[in-house]
Design an enzyme around this catalytic site. Structure first.
Site, short mmCIF file in Angstrom:
data_model
loop_
_atom_site.label_atom_id
_atom_site.label_comp_id
_atom_site.label_asym_id
_atom_site.label_seq_id
_atom_site.Cartn_x
_atom_site.Cartn_y
_atom_site.Cartn_z
N SER A 15 0.84 -1.20 0.00
CA SER A 15 0.00 0.00 0.00
C SER A 15 0.87 1.24 0.00
CB SER A 15 -0.93 0.02 1.22
OG SER A 15 -0.16 0.12 2.42
N ASP A 36 6.30 -7.46 2.11
CA ASP A 36 5.35 -6.86 3.06
C ASP A 36 4.87 -7.94 4.00
OD1 ASP A 36 2.92 -5.43 4.19
OD2 ASP A 36 3.51 -3.98 2.65
N ASP A 62 8.25 -10.55 7.87
CA ASP A 62 8.30 -9.60 8.97
C ASP A 62 9.72 -9.05 9.01
OD1 ASP A 62 8.43 -8.24 11.36
OD2 ASP A 62 7.52 -9.84 12.56
N ASN A 89 11.15 1.07 2.52
CA ASN A 89 10.03 1.96 2.72
C ASN A 89 9.16 1.57 3.91
OD1 ASN A 89 7.60 3.76 1.86
ND2 ASN A 89 6.80 1.67 1.74
N TYR A 154 9.00 7.54 16.55
CA TYR A 154 9.02 7.36 15.09
C TYR A 154 10.16 8.14 14.46
CZ TYR A 154 7.47 7.62 10.23
OH TYR A 154 7.41 7.56 8.86
N LYS A 158 13.62 7.12 12.15
CA LYS A 158 13.90 7.68 10.83
C LYS A 158 15.17 8.53 10.82
CE LYS A 158 10.53 5.90 8.48
NZ LYS A 158 10.79 4.99 7.34
#
Length: 251
Positions: A15, A36, A62, A89, A154, A158
């Site tokens: 997605s 995914d 995973d 991603n 988060y 990143k």
């Protein structure tokens, strides 16, 4: 862009930005492994690519599990060939005040968002070294550059992705491997929509994007375009870079 057909793996390909990138790579002629944890979602995208005449395979795994990553890469190699492009991603989000972050949540996000990207790179690296050519594209986040309320966990993952990108670029450049990062701003993805629907931002999201020089949500296809550039032969002298796709916002 100058583009030779190669084999790519895109994570989080069921997605959002991952799906858009997998579809873009397939249109550019690459064979694509769609990695995914959502196998059914990845299967649907794989079917779309094959139905359009492309080459693709679903790689359910995973990213927190090295064994599953190794099995997925082995399947990609057996089905499509050696892998010389990867797009890291896939990510889990977290919206929580600093005081509320618990160890288990910290470990879960670090294992997927940062360690998972590292494990995939490490697993695929031998293919790139053997080819004397490779493209590693790590999707980071604008919040990791400037900070974001209730997103310390988060953005920490990143921020690690950004630092890892720069160090790997220095280490791997002499082997013909470039390592770059795409830093999305506010992109219209399922993850963003969950945050919007849950009213998780400190101000209405419309107010946030109204402040941007380009006052709208970004499209997943715009992230895919940036990934396609970094994957191309035209980007052969570009490494260690962070490309912001964020509507021009600087704060």
């Amino acid at each position: 862009m100058s583009m030779e057909a190669r084999v790519a793996i895109v994570t989080g390909a069921a997605s959002g930005m991952g799906k858009a990138t997998a579809l873009r790579f397939a249109r550019d002629g690459h064979a694509v492994g769609l990695l995914d944890i959502d196998g059914d979602g990845a299967d649907a995208v794989t079917a779309d690519i094959i139905g359009a005449g492309g080459k693709a395979v679903t790689l359910k795994a995973d990213l927190a599990d090295r064994g599953q990553i190794e099995e997925a890469v082995a399947k990609a190699r057996a089905t499509l060939g050696p892998v010389t492009i990867i797009v890291n991603n896939a990510a889990l989000e977290s919206f929580a005040p600093v005081a509320d972050i618990v160890d288990a949540e910290w470990d879960k996000l670090m294992n997927v968002n940062l360690k998972g990207a590292f494990l995939l790179i490490q697993t695929v690296l031998s293919d790139m070294v053997a080819a004397g050519w490779g493209r590693i594209i790590n999707v980071s986040a604008f919040g990791a550059q400037v900070g974001a309320p209730n997103m310390a966990l988060y953005t920490a993952t990143k921020g690690g992705v950004i630092s890892m990108t720069r160090s790997m670029a220095v280490e791997l450049g002499r082997q013909g491997i470039t390592v770059n990062s795409v830093s999305p701003g506010f992109i219209d993805t399922p993850m963003a929509r969950r945050a919007i629907d849950g009213d998780l931002f400190p101000v209405p999201y419309e107010q946030i994007i109204a402040s941007y020089p380009i006052p709208r949500l970004g499209r997943p296809e715009e992230i895919a375009a940036a990934c396609a550039f970094f994957a191309s032969d035209d980007a052969g002298y570009v490494t260690g870079q962070l490309l912001g796709v964020n509507g021009g916002t600087a704060f």
